[in-house]
Design a protein around this motif. Structure first.
Motif, PDB file in Angstrom:
ATOM      1  N   PRO A 502       1.010  -1.122  -0.161  1.00 47.08           N
ATOM      2  CA  PRO A 502       0.090  -0.126   0.508  1.00 47.08           C
ATOM      3  C   PRO A 502       0.639   1.446   0.064  1.00 47.08           C
ATOM      4  CG  PRO A 502      -0.741  -1.493   1.887  1.00 47.08           C
ATOM      5  CD  PRO A 502       0.684  -1.929   1.115  1.00 47.08           C
ATOM      6  N   GLY A 503       0.052   2.215  -0.114  1.00 50.00           N
ATOM      7  CA  GLY A 503       0.918   3.549  -0.202  1.00 50.00           C
ATOM      8  C   GLY A 503       1.275   4.060   1.352  1.00 50.00           C
ATOM      9  N   TYR A 504       2.820   4.723   0.874  1.00 48.60           N
ATOM     10  CA  TYR A 504       3.515   5.227   2.133  1.00 48.60           C
ATOM     11  C   TYR A 504       3.185   3.609   3.004  1.00 48.60           C
ATOM     12  CZ  TYR A 504       2.317   9.354   0.019  1.00 48.60           C
ATOM     13  OH  TYR A 504       2.117  11.266  -0.284  1.00 48.60           O
ATOM     14  N   SER A 505       4.111   3.232   2.686  1.00 50.41           N
ATOM     15  CA  SER A 505       4.446   1.556   3.586  1.00 50.41           C
ATOM     16  C   SER A 505       4.933   0.952   3.210  1.00 50.41           C
ATOM     17  CB  SER A 505       2.802   0.948   3.906  1.00 50.41           C
ATOM     18  OG  SER A 505       2.591   0.072   1.891  1.00 50.41           O
ATOM     19  N   ALA A 506       5.940   0.281   3.932  1.00 48.07           N
ATOM     20  CA  ALA A 506       6.863  -0.826   3.821  1.00 48.07           C
ATOM     21  C   ALA A 506       6.798  -2.380   4.198  1.00 48.07           C
ATOM     22  CB  ALA A 506       8.220  -0.419   4.370  1.00 48.07           C
ATOM     23  N   ALA A 507       6.747  -2.936   3.249  1.00 51.08           N
ATOM     24  CA  ALA A 507       6.537  -4.415   3.250  1.00 51.08           C
ATOM     25  C   ALA A 507       8.425  -5.387   3.594  1.00 51.08           C
ATOM     26  CB  ALA A 507       6.261  -5.023   2.322  1.00 51.08           C
ATOM     27  N   LEU A 508       8.712  -6.286   4.090  1.00 52.75           N
ATOM     28  CA  LEU A 508       9.608  -6.582   4.814  1.00 52.75           C
ATOM     29  C   LEU A 508       9.564  -8.064   4.522  1.00 52.75           C
ATOM     30  CD1 LEU A 508      13.043  -6.964   6.506  1.00 52.75           C
ATOM     31  CD2 LEU A 508      11.769  -7.451   7.673  1.00 52.75           C
ATOM     32  N   VAL A 509       9.507  -8.183   2.892  1.00 59.56           N
ATOM     33  CA  VAL A 509       9.857 -10.010   2.642  1.00 59.56           C
ATOM     34  C   VAL A 509      11.198 -11.208   2.748  1.00 59.56           C
ATOM     35  CG1 VAL A 509       8.670 -11.351   0.534  1.00 59.56           C
ATOM     36  CG2 VAL A 509       8.086  -9.078   0.768  1.00 59.56           C
ATOM     37  N   THR A 510      10.334 -12.267   3.970  1.00 64.02           N
ATOM     38  CA  THR A 510      11.623 -13.226   3.803  1.00 64.02           C
ATOM     39  C   THR A 510      11.003 -14.112   3.040  1.00 64.02           C
ATOM     40  OG1 THR A 510      11.905 -11.913   5.712  1.00 64.02           O
ATOM     41  CG2 THR A 510      12.736 -14.608   5.519  1.00 64.02           C
ATOM     42  N   VAL A 511      12.108 -15.494   1.762  1.00 67.28           N
ATOM     43  CA  VAL A 511      12.116 -16.264   1.042  1.00 67.28           C
ATOM     44  C   VAL A 511      12.692 -16.699   0.981  1.00 67.28           C
ATOM     45  CG1 VAL A 511      12.268 -14.902  -0.729  1.00 67.28           C
ATOM     46  CG2 VAL A 511      11.162 -16.955  -1.291  1.00 67.28           C
ATOM     47  N   SER A 512      13.317 -18.167   0.828  1.00 63.48           N
ATOM     48  CA  SER A 512      13.929 -19.189   1.090  1.00 63.48           C
ATOM     49  C   SER A 512      14.787 -19.179  -1.044  1.00 63.48           C
ATOM     50  CB  SER A 512      13.240 -21.356   1.305  1.00 63.48           C
ATOM     51  OG  SER A 512      13.721 -20.342   2.776  1.00 63.48           O
ATOM     52  N   VAL A 513      15.418 -19.080  -1.048  1.00 65.50           N
ATOM     53  CA  VAL A 513      16.196 -19.192  -2.478  1.00 65.50           C
ATOM     54  C   VAL A 513      16.944 -20.329  -3.016  1.00 65.50           C
ATOM     55  CG1 VAL A 513      15.500 -16.357  -2.108  1.00 65.50           C
ATOM     56  CG2 VAL A 513      17.934 -17.531  -2.226  1.00 65.50           C
ATOM     57  N   THR A 514      16.861 -20.355  -4.357  1.00 66.81           N
ATOM     58  CA  THR A 514      18.043 -21.000  -5.025  1.00 66.81           C
ATOM     59  C   THR A 514      19.489 -21.232  -3.697  1.00 66.81           C
ATOM     60  OG1 THR A 514      18.306 -20.166  -6.555  1.00 66.81           O
ATOM     61  CG2 THR A 514      16.392 -21.903  -6.552  1.00 66.81           C
ATOM     62  N   PRO A 515      20.524 -22.140  -3.661  1.00 69.04           N
ATOM     63  CA  PRO A 515      21.915 -21.812  -2.886  1.00 69.04           C
ATOM     64  C   PRO A 515      22.692 -21.125  -4.669  1.00 69.04           C
ATOM     65  CG  PRO A 515      21.166 -24.297  -2.730  1.00 69.04           C
ATOM     66  CD  PRO A 515      20.021 -23.794  -3.890  1.00 69.04           C
TER      67      PRO A 515
END
Length: 515
Positions: A502-515
């Protein structure tokens, strides 16, 4: 929604039944989603998870050919004034919990100085003028307790204006002996000597002192040599930092002059950075507004000003450390530097400074200033929006942290920033900062191996001075989290997870990824 025009006629029973069933389904779905989102310790589906088919507004990919940057340990520090320590020392356990929130990867670097440095002296049993801040045995005991409780490492700012090298050496000797062993990382010589004003100091001291007419780059280099020599007589040897410039880019010659002569104990070049100033006037480019704090000039533009100093220091195998930063100097401006805009500014600015080559950056926290991130009061911790932004930055880090360069494809009108940090265990943290008013659907093409989780940084408005939440929670006066912890789950599509910001906000995304 597209509007379809059909001949006017009375709907049949089948149509009415379909409408009723759809309405019931939507109502039940809304109730279920609301229940999940507000249940303690639950994971709620992100808005993007239910709308993955929608075309993204922006795409984040790992920048091809770019090398990750190893995140320096203890990059985020705190700077404060000498007179703040006795206030903090009244509640040591609370202070420890507070600083732990921004201490993810090693000891916290605590720089003690700023404006108070040139007011400070060690002169026990002497009658001193009112403008002097006296270092006392009690101050040393209080600071020692803080160091032992928090594990902080100190940069002590030495008095360049109203003390001599010999006086500074006496204070340094006392600090070495009475503060916990190994706790002093360095002594910093002076505080913003490049903007020294004799008339201002005459007013402060009542005209009773013999003050320098002016301080030039060459004069500072000579003074630094004098401090270096005086401190050599007081073992153990502790590194020196300087020249603590207010304007590193504008006054690059100060660094050149300092480095033109040998200083065996000089271990870091230091400077300060504030994109805006409350001491300026409306109409000036440095006058602070919320829009300017949210602008690229306040983050990427500020980082660009340190690059010449970084390169110059690197040629002499020295790091550049920013011993003082904030969004607005001169104590800050009410309605700007105490708003949620600073929570969005802080992590973006810190990553920009890191990417530009700074080895550390200490956010200046002055007691009772408008721009302070937090304060320790008789009623407990007071957390300002800026502090939440610092916490989000800390949550991005972890063991083996590397800043991964990313490329963001977006509309020119979108005010979206993205930062990615990879930590051990093949985990990627991605911070999406939306400094614009429009919601952004962001596709993350990061080779995800599973669903992503999202924590959101929010406030009632960008100008809000309270009501900030991170993952649905807020900080209490006891420096603990209160409220329903809400983490959203986003299932990755064929191209990766898609997150709505959303506008004027932040999102902290955590995800597992390939080595």
């Amino acid at each position: 929604m597209t509007e379809h025009h059909v001949p006017a006629r009375r709907p049949g029973a089948a149509v009415l039944a379909a409408v009723v069933l759809a309405a019931v389904a939507m109502a039940v779905s809304g109730v279920l989603l609301a229940t999940v989102a507000h249940h303690p310790s639950t994971t709620a589906p992100a808005p993007a998870a239910t709308a993955s088919a929608a075309a993204p507004d922006a795409v984040v990919t790992i920048a091809s050919g770019a090398r990750p940057i190893a995140v320096p340990n203890s990059f985020l520090g705190i700077s404060t004034e000498y007179w703040t320590l006795p206030v903090w020392a009244r509640q040591p356990a609370l202070l420890d919990r507070t600083l732990a929130l921004v201490r993810p990867d090693g000891p916290l670097l605590l720089r003690i100085g700023g404006d108070s440095a040139d007011h400070t002296t060690w002169a026990p049993q002497r009658e001193l003028p009112e403008w002097v801040f006296e270092i006392t045995p009690a101050w040393l005991r209080q600071t020692s307790a803080i160091v032992r409780g928090t594990g902080a490492r100190l940069i002590l700012d030495l008095n360049l204006i109203t003390a001599s090298p010999a006086q500074a050496a006496r204070w340094a000797t006392v600090a070495r002996r009475r503060l916990p062993a190994g706790s002093i990382v360095a002594f910093e010589v002076g505080n913003e000597p490049d903007i020294y004003s004799r008339s201002s100091w005459q007013q402060k001291t009542g005209g009773t002192l013999r003050l320098p007419q002016r301080i030039t780059a060459q004069a500072y280099a000579r003074a630094f040599a004098g401090y270096d020599k005086a401190l050599e007589s007081a073992p153990p040897e502790i590194p020196l930092y300087g020249p603590a410039l207010a304007e590193p880019q504008k006054n690059l010659s100060w660094i050149t002059s300092l480095l033109s002569r040998p200083h065996p104990d000089l271990r870091a070049i230091t400077g300060h950075r504030y994109p805006y100033s409350q001491c300026s006037h409306p109409g000036m480019r440095t006058y602070p507004t919320i829009g300017r704090v949210l602008s690229e000039n306040a983050t990427a533009g500020m980082a660009a000003t340190i690059r010449p100093a970084v390169r110059l220091a690197a040629r002499h195998h020295l790091p550049l450390r920013l011993t003082e930063i904030n969004s607005v100097t001169c104590g800050g401006r009410r309605g700007v530097s105490d708003t949620f805009a600073t929570a969005l500014w802080a992590p973006d600015a810190l990553f920009e400074l890191m990417q530009a080559g700074a080895r550390s950056a200490s956010v200046h926290v002055r007691a009772d200033a408008i721009n302070m991130a937090f304060s320790i009061t008789a009623h407990g911790l007071v957390s300002h929006p800026l502090f939440y932004g610092m916490i989000v930055f800390s949550k991005m880090l972890g063991p083996g942290a590397q800043l991964v360069p990313v490329h963001v494809t977006k509309s020119p009108a979108a005010h979206l920033k993205a930062w990615a940090v990879r930590v051990s265990g093949n985990v990627m943290h991605v911070l999406l900062i939306n400094k614009g008013s429009r919601r952004q659907r962001v596709l993350l093409r990061l080779h995800a191996t599973g669903p992503a989780t999202v924590q959101r940084l929010r406030a009632p408005s960008v100008s809000a001075r309270s009501g900030v939440t991170l993952g649905g929670q807020h900080l209490t006066p006891a420096a603990t989290w209160q409220g329903t912890a809400t983490t959203e789950a986003v299932t990755a599509g064929p191209s990766g997870p898609q997150v709505s910001v959303p506008g004027y906000s932040a999102a902290l995304v955590t995800v597992s990824v390939t080595p």
